[in-house]
Scaffold this motif. Structure first.
Motif, PDB file in Angstrom:
ATOM      1  N   TYR A  51       0.843  -1.175   0.000  1.00  0.00           N
ATOM      2  CA  TYR A  51       0.000   0.000   0.000  1.00  0.00           C
ATOM      3  C   TYR A  51       0.882   1.229   0.000  1.00  0.00           C
ATOM      4  O   TYR A  51       1.959   1.247   0.575  1.00  0.00           O
ATOM      5  N   GLY A  52       0.425   2.250  -0.658  1.00  0.00           N
ATOM      6  CA  GLY A  52       1.181   3.496  -0.730  1.00  0.00           C
ATOM      7  C   GLY A  52       0.330   4.571  -1.361  1.00  0.00           C
ATOM      8  O   GLY A  52      -0.882   4.412  -1.539  1.00  0.00           O
ATOM      9  N   PRO A  53       0.947   5.677  -1.732  1.00  0.00           N
ATOM     10  CA  PRO A  53       0.181   6.800  -2.301  1.00  0.00           C
ATOM     11  C   PRO A  53      -0.569   6.437  -3.582  1.00  0.00           C
ATOM     12  O   PRO A  53      -1.670   6.899  -3.813  1.00  0.00           O
ATOM     13  N   ASP A  54       0.040   5.555  -4.393  1.00  0.00           N
ATOM     14  CA  ASP A  54      -0.611   5.166  -5.649  1.00  0.00           C
ATOM     15  C   ASP A  54      -1.573   4.002  -5.479  1.00  0.00           C
ATOM     16  O   ASP A  54      -2.378   3.726  -6.353  1.00  0.00           O
ATOM     17  N   ASN A  55      -1.485   3.298  -4.362  1.00  0.00           N
ATOM     18  CA  ASN A  55      -2.327   2.130  -4.119  1.00  0.00           C
ATOM     19  C   ASN A  55      -2.793   2.170  -2.660  1.00  0.00           C
ATOM     20  O   ASN A  55      -2.213   1.515  -1.805  1.00  0.00           O
ATOM     21  N   PRO A  56      -3.846   2.943  -2.373  1.00  0.00           N
ATOM     22  CA  PRO A  56      -4.270   3.088  -0.971  1.00  0.00           C
ATOM     23  C   PRO A  56      -4.864   1.794  -0.413  1.00  0.00           C
ATOM     24  O   PRO A  56      -5.433   0.992  -1.139  1.00  0.00           O
ATOM     25  N   ALA A  57      -4.686   1.621   0.881  1.00  0.00           N
ATOM     26  CA  ALA A  57      -5.232   0.451   1.568  1.00  0.00           C
ATOM     27  C   ALA A  57      -6.751   0.565   1.621  1.00  0.00           C
ATOM     28  O   ALA A  57      -7.295   1.665   1.698  1.00  0.00           O
ATOM     29  N   PRO A  58      -7.450  -0.574   1.565  1.00  0.00           N
ATOM     30  CA  PRO A  58      -8.907  -0.499   1.697  1.00  0.00           C
ATOM     31  C   PRO A  58      -9.271   0.018   3.087  1.00  0.00           C
ATOM     32  O   PRO A  58      -8.543  -0.212   4.054  1.00  0.00           O
ATOM     33  N   ALA A  59     -10.382   0.713   3.172  1.00  0.00           N
ATOM     34  CA  ALA A  59     -10.824   1.291   4.443  1.00  0.00           C
ATOM     35  C   ALA A  59     -11.259   0.179   5.386  1.00  0.00           C
ATOM     36  O   ALA A  59     -12.124  -0.614   5.057  1.00  0.00           O
ATOM     37  N   MET A  60     -10.639   0.130   6.555  1.00  0.00           N
ATOM     38  CA  MET A  60     -10.935  -0.911   7.538  1.00  0.00           C
ATOM     39  C   MET A  60     -11.256  -0.277   8.885  1.00  0.00           C
ATOM     40  O   MET A  60     -10.761   0.785   9.217  1.00  0.00           O
ATOM     41  N   ASP A  61     -12.084  -0.978   9.635  1.00  0.00           N
ATOM     42  CA  ASP A  61     -12.372  -0.619  11.020  1.00  0.00           C
ATOM     43  C   ASP A  61     -11.814  -1.730  11.899  1.00  0.00           C
ATOM     44  O   ASP A  61     -11.662  -2.875  11.456  1.00  0.00           O
ATOM     45  N   TYR A  62     -11.528  -1.375  13.132  1.00  0.00           N
ATOM     46  CA  TYR A  62     -11.060  -2.358  14.101  1.00  0.00           C
ATOM     47  C   TYR A  62     -12.036  -2.383  15.256  1.00  0.00           C
ATOM     48  O   TYR A  62     -12.310  -1.357  15.878  1.00  0.00           O
ATOM     49  N   VAL A  63     -12.589  -3.563  15.514  1.00  0.00           N
ATOM     50  CA  VAL A  63     -13.604  -3.733  16.547  1.00  0.00           C
ATOM     51  C   VAL A  63     -12.968  -4.475  17.717  1.00  0.00           C
ATOM     52  O   VAL A  63     -12.642  -5.662  17.607  1.00  0.00           O
ATOM     53  N   LYS A  64     -12.780  -3.767  18.829  1.00  0.00           N
ATOM     54  CA  LYS A  64     -12.236  -4.416  20.028  1.00  0.00           C
ATOM     55  C   LYS A  64     -13.398  -5.078  20.758  1.00  0.00           C
ATOM     56  O   LYS A  64     -14.385  -4.428  21.097  1.00  0.00           O
ATOM     57  N   LEU A  65     -13.283  -6.378  20.954  1.00  0.00           N
ATOM     58  CA  LEU A  65     -14.333  -7.098  21.664  1.00  0.00           C
ATOM     59  C   LEU A  65     -14.356  -6.645  23.121  1.00  0.00           C
ATOM     60  O   LEU A  65     -13.310  -6.416  23.732  1.00  0.00           O
ATOM     61  N   ASN A  66     -15.574  -6.503  23.658  1.00  0.00           N
ATOM     62  CA  ASN A  66     -15.772  -5.822  24.933  1.00  0.00           C
ATOM     63  C   ASN A  66     -15.016  -6.406  26.118  1.00  0.00           C
ATOM     64  O   ASN A  66     -14.469  -5.682  26.923  1.00  0.00           O
ATOM     65  N   ASN A  67     -15.008  -7.687  26.262  1.00  0.00           N
ATOM     66  CA  ASN A  67     -14.385  -8.302  27.435  1.00  0.00           C
ATOM     67  C   ASN A  67     -13.227  -9.186  27.014  1.00  0.00           C
ATOM     68  O   ASN A  67     -13.187  -9.694  25.894  1.00  0.00           O
ATOM     69  N   GLN A  68     -12.309  -9.394  27.950  1.00  0.00           N
ATOM     70  CA  GLN A  68     -11.203 -10.291  27.694  1.00  0.00           C
ATOM     71  C   GLN A  68     -11.700 -11.737  27.701  1.00  0.00           C
ATOM     72  O   GLN A  68     -12.769 -12.039  28.231  1.00  0.00           O
TER      73      GLN A  68
END
Length: 166
Positions: A51-68
């Motif tokens: 990934y770089g300026p000419d090839n941007p990374a797809p938009a991702m979200d990170y979901v932290k699960l609530n409890n350990q």
């Protein structure tokens, strides 16, 4: 003297028979000639494009699960340690709500994977070694993708891991 020579001779004969049988029974590989152009296309298809300026990374979200996650380590029917993990999921942008709606199902599947990992000794010894964590991460990803789909769960991240022995 004969008692020492016979086992060595049998070892060599057995090894030779084993190698010969392996060579005779191995499946034939199909040799296909590729043109220069096809070879170049095949190499391009397997290359990882950074990934770089000419090839941007797809938009991702990170979901932290609530409890350990708390996983008991059992030896001879006695809990000898606890492993505590915090997990986060990599999902396409806009998928967080879908993950939170299915979190109980995901947690159940992840716990089953973690218990299985503990039962085969995955949390013994050097359990934080890269290869061991890759195996665990892959099993968790597979379970998450089974519950949510391959298009939703892209990866499982292990944010924290600790083992407390008793």
């Amino acid at each position: 003297m004969l008692k020492k020579v016979v086992p060595i001779v049998l070892l060599f004969v057995g090894s030779g028979v084993g190698v010969g049988a392996g060579m005779a029974l191995r499946p034939e590989t199909e040799h296909v000639e590729l043109s220069k152009d096809e070879t170049h296309q095949e190499q391009e298809a397997t290359e990882v494009v950074p990934y770089g300026p000419d090839n941007p990374a797809p938009a991702m979200d990170y979901v932290k699960l609530n409890n350990q996650f708390v996983v008991p380590i059992v030896k001879d029917r006695i809990v000898v340690a606890l492993v505590v993990l915090a997990l986060s999921l990599e999902v396409p942008e806009g998928s967080k709500e879908a993950v939170f709606r299915r979190e109980p199902k995901l947690r159940d599947s992840f716990l089953q994977v973690l218990f299985d990992h503990a039962n085969i000794g995955g949390f013994d010894g050097a359990f934080t070694e890269a290869n061991n964590l890759a195996v665990l991460r892959g099993a968790l990803r597979e379970a998450g993708q089974k519950d949510m789909g391959v298009n939703i769960i892209k990866d499982v991240l292990i944010l924290e891991i600790a083992r407390q022995d008793y």
